[in-house]
Structure formats: structure tokens, C-alpha cells
Scaffold this motif. Structure first.
Motif, mmCIF file in Angstrom:
data_model
loop_
_atom_site.group_PDB
_atom_site.id
_atom_site.type_symbol
_atom_site.label_atom_id
_atom_site.label_comp_id
_atom_site.label_asym_id
_atom_site.label_seq_id
_atom_site.Cartn_x
_atom_site.Cartn_y
_atom_site.Cartn_z
ATOM 1 N N LYS A 1 33.924 38.724 35.327
ATOM 2 C CA LYS A 1 33.410 37.755 34.360
ATOM 3 C C LYS A 1 34.206 36.459 34.435
ATOM 4 O O LYS A 1 33.626 35.364 34.446
ATOM 5 C CB LYS A 1 33.477 38.341 32.951
ATOM 6 N N GLN A 2 35.528 36.573 34.508
ATOM 7 C CA GLN A 2 36.363 35.374 34.655
ATOM 8 C C GLN A 2 36.061 34.656 35.962
ATOM 9 O O GLN A 2 36.027 33.420 36.015
ATOM 10 C CB GLN A 2 37.834 35.768 34.586
ATOM 11 N N PHE B 1 33.767 30.131 38.863
ATOM 12 C CA PHE B 1 32.885 29.732 39.963
ATOM 13 C C PHE B 1 31.775 28.817 39.448
ATOM 14 O O PHE B 1 31.414 27.826 40.107
ATOM 15 C CB PHE B 1 32.292 30.980 40.616
ATOM 16 N N HIS B 2 31.226 29.112 38.286
ATOM 17 C CA HIS B 2 30.181 28.262 37.700
ATOM 18 C C HIS B 2 30.736 26.880 37.373
ATOM 19 O O HIS B 2 30.045 25.855 37.578
ATOM 20 C CB HIS B 2 29.629 28.930 36.438
ATOM 21 N N VAL C 1 41.115 33.178 40.666
ATOM 22 C CA VAL C 1 40.906 34.355 39.818
ATOM 23 C C VAL C 1 40.971 35.603 40.694
ATOM 24 O O VAL C 1 40.219 35.723 41.666
ATOM 25 C CB VAL C 1 39.549 34.280 39.105
ATOM 26 N N PRO C 2 41.863 36.556 40.407
ATOM 27 C CA PRO C 2 41.949 37.779 41.227
ATOM 28 C C PRO C 2 40.700 38.625 41.070
ATOM 29 O O PRO C 2 40.218 38.852 39.962
ATOM 30 C CB PRO C 2 43.200 38.484 40.668
ATOM 31 N N LEU C 3 40.170 39.084 42.189
ATOM 32 C CA LEU C 3 38.980 39.928 42.184
ATOM 33 C C LEU C 3 39.383 41.389 42.101
ATOM 34 O O LEU C 3 40.450 41.779 42.579
ATOM 35 C CB LEU C 3 38.142 39.666 43.440
ATOM 36 N N PRO C 4 38.550 42.240 41.517
ATOM 37 C CA PRO C 4 38.968 43.624 41.250
ATOM 38 C C PRO C 4 38.958 44.535 42.475
ATOM 39 O O PRO C 4 39.744 45.471 42.538
ATOM 40 C CB PRO C 4 37.945 44.102 40.218
ATOM 41 N N PHE C 5 38.088 44.262 43.466
ATOM 42 C CA PHE C 5 37.922 45.192 44.578
ATOM 43 C C PHE C 5 38.373 44.548 45.885
ATOM 44 O O PHE C 5 38.264 43.336 46.066
ATOM 45 C CB PHE C 5 36.456 45.630 44.709
ATOM 46 N N SER C 6 38.853 45.391 46.774
ATOM 47 C CA SER C 6 39.159 44.974 48.137
ATOM 48 C C SER C 6 38.518 45.973 49.089
ATOM 49 O O SER C 6 38.519 47.182 48.832
ATOM 50 C CB SER C 6 40.668 44.906 48.375
ATOM 51 N N TYR C 7 37.980 45.462 50.176
ATOM 52 C CA TYR C 7 37.267 46.305 51.129
ATOM 53 C C TYR C 7 38.185 46.715 52.264
ATOM 54 O O TYR C 7 39.139 46.003 52.614
ATOM 55 C CB TYR C 7 36.055 45.562 51.687
ATOM 56 N N GLU C 8 37.884 47.853 52.833
ATOM 57 C CA GLU C 8 38.654 48.307 53.985
ATOM 58 C C GLU C 8 38.440 47.348 55.143
ATOM 59 O O GLU C 8 37.407 46.698 55.264
ATOM 60 C CB GLU C 8 38.220 49.721 54.396
ATOM 61 N N ASP C 9 39.432 47.277 56.008
ATOM 62 C CA ASP C 9 39.357 46.373 57.144
ATOM 63 C C ASP C 9 38.158 46.719 58.014
ATOM 64 O O ASP C 9 37.922 47.869 58.369
ATOM 65 C CB ASP C 9 40.635 46.459 57.990
#
Length: 720
Positions: A222-223, A228-229, A707-715
Motif C-alpha cells: 500500500k505504501q 508510485f502514484h 519503499v521496501p517491497l515485501p517479496f523477493s523472487y528467487e534468482d
């Protein structure tokens, strides 16, 4: 308001160099206008008859028909009296979409047309700069939108996974739960415990599929959407303002030169990427739709309120209350002076007792008020010179305090302080017991209690968000280095280093009231070894906090410049400790050690203030011994500030060297004056430190929070 001022006021401060330089183009137009006014009017010649003009025109085209053959469009331009031709220029190494624009001026052979050639050359440079910057920012937001898409896919999959089986069956066709096998939660250092876990467990954690993870992910996303908006809206405003500026400057050119060049140039702008690109508008619509659906329960009014918070408005009652409190403060100061003069308190036998025991208790509030006044002055000048301090400190939009609110708080506290001082002057000692009334001596403690209760009050009164922001930053300083160091944290740490005397006054409060000295208005604190030991410890605490913050930055950012900054605070710790020991024990050897350590610390701190924190003393700068970019129009202010910083640093060194005895001033008064000078020095430091930080952000076009994002994807994996 003229367009130039309005244009400047609506700029994103960090993007200022990327906007069209409207004022510079206006200066070129002024040169053109001045030349045309100085040029003598051409002598009139007999006008040929219409028949003669027709024959001359036919003869002209007949004579030059061989050269103009195949260039009918040029003849049409001449017939239409066109002045310029704007064309696209593409270099071999550039991609097709990165074309530049170049204007051909057809009247360059006329007398005095050199300025007009320069005008169109600079106009093209400005337009190409604007288009290039806008294109690069559009590419950035498109990439950020793709990242937000993948984050939302993971969030929606997590929401379905946590929901009941029936919901899972209904939504499995809409989203693939396979994505959850390839993402992890980003663990941010939001608490001391999470930092310790991060050190041992890494920066990512496997999903455990619980509601806490879902709530945390929703809050962060949400943040991210709100920020971004905001970026998209400012980018849209950037596009519109620059188009308007080019239209204004071209109309002004037509007016000055009596030509008709704006139509052709504005037609080019209309067909350029700046006008034709619609990615930003589409992204704004999609972001608003997604935000309203997923973060506002399909409530459009609530969603738009979160995305576009209303601008903060000045309240007239704040200005009125500030005026009232300032007037009351002046009246109370006059009353205190008259009371002292009428009772001849300066010659009273109890003068020394009052200055030793009561004056330090009230000086604590004056230190706070003086610091608030300096901060209010800083905020006023930051706002006046368009320093984006709200972004630098990370304040929430429209919740930060303005300089008027700071003045309200400081003037209100000042009224309470002077009223308490006046009450103490009026209260007499009990002749029967030869002791002071307990109620009289509890006035300063009661005032401290009121200030603390207001500061930690959990209710939504008295600027709760700002108070909470201050408490959180203070907690981060206390828990250093367990929290990631942000600008507000180390900025507050530096403020504490200038309030050493205030912290020592807090220790005196504890001793004076905890040991019962207030009942006799006596001071037995200095007779205790424990008090003397904590007297040193209290003074070292702020510098130790800053040293730990610097060490955290060294290990986190791998920037050893922070290590040198940490050594600065260590040198100050040595100076403070040696000076205090000298005051307590005396001795020639200790005096030499205190003088040497204090001198080294003063030189080190002064150099760091000017060169590192302020970015000044640049030998090869465009502004000699300053820096290339300056916000204040008068360069001499920077020189005066550097001199003042040195002088006030020397005043601090005099305290370290124990040169604070004066026959006409009480020792407590001298300590108060020197401590106040250090607060004033810190106020000057604050302005130029934040100015330098703002210019660093401007140089890198940084205008938005990360703003830190909650998810990170595998390489190697990205869900599309």
C-alpha cells in the motif's frame, strides 16, 4: 503572479535542472528586444505600384527557377513567411526513439539575428534535455510498474493460500499458487530483535503462510502504491509544465520579434514524444483502479483520499496563538525583571543559593525553547529556498509540522517557564522552619512532568504523529547500532551532542529531587562520587550513540568515510572525559591533556562541519572555496557562517578548557551562555547540512522515498 515565478514554484525541487530553463531563455529575448530598440528605423522608400510588384515577383522567380526546381515546399514557406523549420536529427549510435530536434532559422542573414540564432539553439538544447529526461523517467516507472505487478501476484496468491479451501477453489483459476514456491519475505530491520535475527538468519525468510505476513505485505505494498502514484502525478505535472513553458516562451518570442515562429515549433512539440506519450496517464488510471480495488475495499472516495491526500492549509488560529504567547512571554520577562529590581535580589544573600540550585532547573526549558526556535528558523528558510526537507527527513505528506507550529510550541513552553520562574521569585522561605516550602520547589519538577506527559501522550492531540516520529527516532539512537541508520536518526543524534548541558541538567533533576535537596534548597550532589561518575557518563552518551551509528553505516554501506566520522566522535569523547576529570581533580598534567585533546577535537570537528557536512571549501569550485551549487543568492552568507562556526566552536573549546569563570557573571550563568551558543551553532549547522543533502539529491534526481517491497523472487525466476 508572473509565469516564471509560478513555473519555479511548481517544480519538483530535485528535478529543477531537468526543467526548461525559462529564465535564461527570457534573458536572450531581452537582448533581442534591446537590440531592436537600439536599431535605427529604416528609411522609407517609395512603394512600387501593384503592377510593378507583380512584374518584379515574376522576374524574381523566373531568374531563379533553375535553383529552386524540386523545392516547392521552400517556396511555399517563403510565401507563408515562415521563419523556422524544425527537423529530427538521429545520430548513428542512437536508437530511433532517441532522436534530437534541431531548428533551422531562415532569417539568420538579417542584421542582429545572431541573438535569435542563439535563442533557437538553446531552445533546442532545452527541449532535447526535457524530452530525454522525461523518456528516461517513463522507462523507470514502466519497470517499477512491472515489479509492482509481480508483487501483487504474490500478494494475491498469499491471500488465496491463507483463505479457506472454498475460496482457494474459486480463485485457483485466476491466480497460480505456484508463485509462492519461488518467493520469500524480505525481512527489514524494523526492531532490535529483527536486526539480530537478520544477522544470524540472513535478509530473507521462507513464507509461513500466516495472517501476520499477509498484513505486513499489504501494508508495504500500500505504501509502495501511494509513493508510485505520487511519482506518476509529478511526472505528469513535469510534462505539462514544460509544454506550457515552451508555449509561453515561443509566444513571447513572437511578440518581441513580430514574427510567426511559435506555430511551427509548437506543432513539433505536439508531435513529439513529450506530447504523444500516454504511458504515464495509463499507469495512473491502472494504479488508481488497482489501489481502490485491493486496498480500499472498492471505496473510490477512500482510495483517492489515500492516494491524493489534501494539501495542508495554514490555520489562522495558530498565527493568532503564536502572537498571544509571544506577547505574554514579553510581559512575563518584564515582570521578572521588575521583581528582581524591586526586591534587589541581585544583592540578596540567597542569590548564590538560587543561581546554584534553581537557575539550572529552569535553564533546561530555555535550552529546549532555543533549540525549537532555531529549528523553526531553519524550516522557514528551507521552505523559502525550496529545500525539500520533508522528503529528506521522511515525513509523512501533510503531517509534518511547519515553522508556525514549532513557534507555537516553543512560545507556549516559554510562557509556562517564565510564569514558573516568577512564582519562585515571589515565594519566601518559612521563617519558623528556615526551609523552603515543598510546593515552591516542586514547580520545576511539575513543569517537566507536564512536558513529558504531553510528549508521550498516546491520544491524537498535540501533533501525535510528529511526537511519535520524534520518539521513534530517539529510540533508534538509544538502540544504535541495532537499527538501520536513516537521516532523521543521525540528525537527531547530532542534535543531542549539542545538548550535553541539558542532559547534565536532567541528572541534576534526579539528584536534587531524588535525594531530598529540594526541601532545603541545598546542593549536595557534587559531594557524591556516583554523581561525578555519571556526570562524565551522561556527557559521553550522545557522542557514543553517533559513533555506533557510524560503525553501523561502515559495515552496511562499506563506506569507510563513516569510519572517519566515527573517529571524530571518539576524539570528542576523549576531550569531554579529560576536561571533566580536570574540573574534578585539577592538576597541571591533566590540564595539558584536556587542552590538547580539546584542541584536536575542535579542529577535527570544524573541518568535518565545513568540508564533509556542508560540502564547502572546494578549491576548484565555480564559487571559490565554496561549492559549485549554492541555494542562497548571497555568497557572503556562507563565508559568515563558516567564520561563525569557528568562533562558536572555540566557545565550546573554552568550556572544555574550563575558561568559564568571570567576575561579573555567576558560574551557572556562564555555563548557560556557552551552552546556548552551542545550540545556536547547531542551528546554523542544521541549515547548511540539510541544504547539502538536498543538493546531493538534486544531483542524482532523487525525489522519492525507496519503499521496501515485501517479496523477493528467487534468482532467475520472474512470474509474468
Amino acid at each position: 503572479m508572473k509565469f516564471g515565478k509560478e513555473f519555479t514554484s511548481q517544480m519538483v525541487p530535485e528535478w529543477e535542472e531537468a526543467y526548461m530553463n525559462y529564465n535564461f531563455l527570457k534573458t536572450i529575448l531581452k537582448d533581442i528586444l534591446n537590440f531592436r530598440r537600439r536599431r535605427p528605423k529604416p528609411t522609407s522608400s517609395p512603394n512600387p505600384s501593384p503592377r510593378t510588384r507583380k512584374l518584379l515577383k515574376r522576374h524574381f522567380y523566373k531568374a531563379f527557377s533553375g535553383l529552386t526546381n524540386g523545392f516547392g515546399s521552400y517556396n511555399e514557406r517563403n510565401n507563408k513567411d515562415e521563419v523556422i523549420l524544425v527537423s529530427e536529427i538521429q545520430q548513428d549510435e542512437q536508437p530511433p526513439e532517441n532522436r534530437n530536434y534541431e531548428t533551422m532559422f531562415f532569417r539568420s542573414s538579417e542584421e542582429g539575428a545572431e541573438n535569435e540564432v542563439v535563442f533557437f539553439r538553446r531552445l533546442d538544447d532545452e527541449f532535447n534535455k526535457v524530452v530525454g529526461f522525461y523518456r528516461s523517467k517513463v522507462e523507470e516507472v514502466v519497470m517499477e510498474a512491472e515489479e509492482l505487478n509481480t508483487q501483487m501476484d504474490a500478494l494475491f496468491a498469499l491471500k488465496v493460500k491463507i483463505s479457506d479451501p472454498q475460496v482457494q477453489r474459486n480463485h485457483t483459476k485466476m491466480v497460480s499458487l505456484e508463485i509462492l514456491n519461488h518467493v520469500k519475505m524480505n525481512v527489514t530491520s524494523e526492531s532490535a530483535m529483527s536486526t539480530l535475527k537478520t544477522i544470524f538468519d540472513g535478509t530473507k525468510a521462507d513464507l509461513s503462510f500466516n495472517n501476520e505476513e499477509l498484513k505486513s505485505a499489504q501494508t508495504k505494498l500500500k505504501q509502495a502504491f501511494v509513493e508510485f502514484h505520487r511519482k506518476l502525478r509529478l511526472l505528469k505535472s513535469y510534462c505539462y509544465l514544460n509544454q506550457l513553458a515552451f508555449a509561453k516562451i515561443m509566444k513571447k518570442y513572437d511578440k518581441v520579434t513580430s514574427r510567426n515562429a511559435s506555430k511551427a515549433y509548437l506543432e513539433m512539440i505536439k508531435n513529439s514524444y513529450l506530447s504523444q506519450s500516454d504511458e504515464v496517464v495509463k499507469l495512473i488510471e491502472r494504479v488508481e483502479s488497482a489501489f481502490i480495488t485491493h486496498f480500499a475495499n472498492a471505496n473510490r472516495r477512500q482510495g483517492m483520499s489515500d492516494l491524493r491526500p489534501k494539501a495542508k492549509r495554514d490555520k489562522h488560529r495558530i498565527t493568532f496563538l503564536v502572537g498571544c504567547f509571544v506577547g505574554c512571554s514579553i510581559a512575563l520577562v518584564v515582570a521578572v525583571i521588575l521583581t528582581i529590581h524591586a526586591r534587589d535580589l541581585l544583592r540578596s544573600p540567597g542569590r548564590n543559593q538560587y543561581m546554584t540550585n534553581i537557575f539550572p532547573l529552569y535553564s533546561l526549558f530555555v535550552y529546549i525553547v532555543l533549540h525549537l526556535l532555531m529549528y523553526a528558523a531553519n524550516m522557514y528558510f528551507w521552505k523559502r529556498y525550496r529545500v525539500n526537507y520533508a522528503y529528506i527527513f521522511g515525513f509523512k505528506p501533510n503531517t509534518e509540522l511547519g515553522y508556525k507550529e514549532i513557534l507555537l510550541l516553543s512560545s507556549g513552553l516559554l510562557v509556562l517557564t517564565f510564569a514558573a520562574v516568577l512564582s519562585n521569585l515571589e515565594m519566601e522561605m518559612d521563617e519558623r522552619t528556615q526551609s523552603y516550602a515543598t510546593l515552591t520547589e516542586l514547580v520545576p519538577l511539575g513543569l517537566v512532568t507536564v512536558v513529558l506527559l504531553i510528549t508521550i501522550c498516546p491520544f491524537n492531540i498535540m501533533y501525535r504523529s510528529s511526537r511519535f516520529f520524534l520518539i521513534v527516532s530517539l529510540w533508534h539512537c538509544v538502540c544504535a547500532p541495532l537499527y538501520k541508520v536513516t537521516f532523521p536518526d543521525f540528525f537527531l543524534g547530532d542534535q543531542l551532542t549539542s545538548q550535553v548541558q541539558l542532559l547534565r541538567t536532567v541528572e541534576f533533576y534526579i539528584c536534587y529531587y531524588g535525594w531530598g535537596d529540594f526541601k532545603r534548597r541545598s546542593n549536595t550532589c557534587n559531594q557524591s562520587n556516583i554523581y561525578e561518575m555519571f556526570f562524565i557518563f551522561i556527557a559521553v552518551i550522545p557522542y557514543w550513540f553517533r559513533f555506533l551509528q557510524c560503525m553501523r553505516q561502515v559495515f552496511e554501506q562499506k563506506d569507510y568515510g563513516h569510519g572517519m566520522n566515527g573517529l571524530k566522535y571518539l576524539s570528542t569523547i576523549v576531550a569531554v572525559v579529560t576536561r571533566t576529570i580536570y574540573v574534578q581533580r585539577r592538576g597541571t598534567a591533566m590540564r595539558v591533556i584536556a587542552a590538547s585533546s580539546s584542541g584536536v577535537a575542535t579542529i577535527y570537528n570544524t573541518y568535518w562541519d565545513m568540508v564533509k557536512d556542508w560540502g564547502l571549501l572546494r578549491k576548484d569550485s565555480n564559487n571559490p572555496w565554496l561549492r559549485d551549487k549554492l541555494i542562497l543568492p548571497n555568497k557572503s552568507i556562507y563565508c559568515v557562517a563558516m567564520v561563525m562556526n569557528v568562533i562558536l566552536r572555540l566557545a565550546w573549546m573554552q568550556t572544555v578548557l574550563d575558561f568559564h569563570e568571570a567576575p561579573w557573571l555567576h558560574r551557572s550563568t556562564m555555563l548557560f551562555v556557552v551552552a546556548s551558543l552551542e545550540i545556536i551553532r547547531r542551528g546554523l549547522w542544521n541549515f547548511f547540512r540539510v541544504e547539502n543533502e538536498h543538493l546531493n539529491n538534486v544531483g542524482k534526481f532523487r525525489a522519492f522515498k525507496s519503499v521496501p517491497l515485501p517479496f523477493s523472487y528467487e534468482d532467475g525466476y520472474k512470474e509474468l
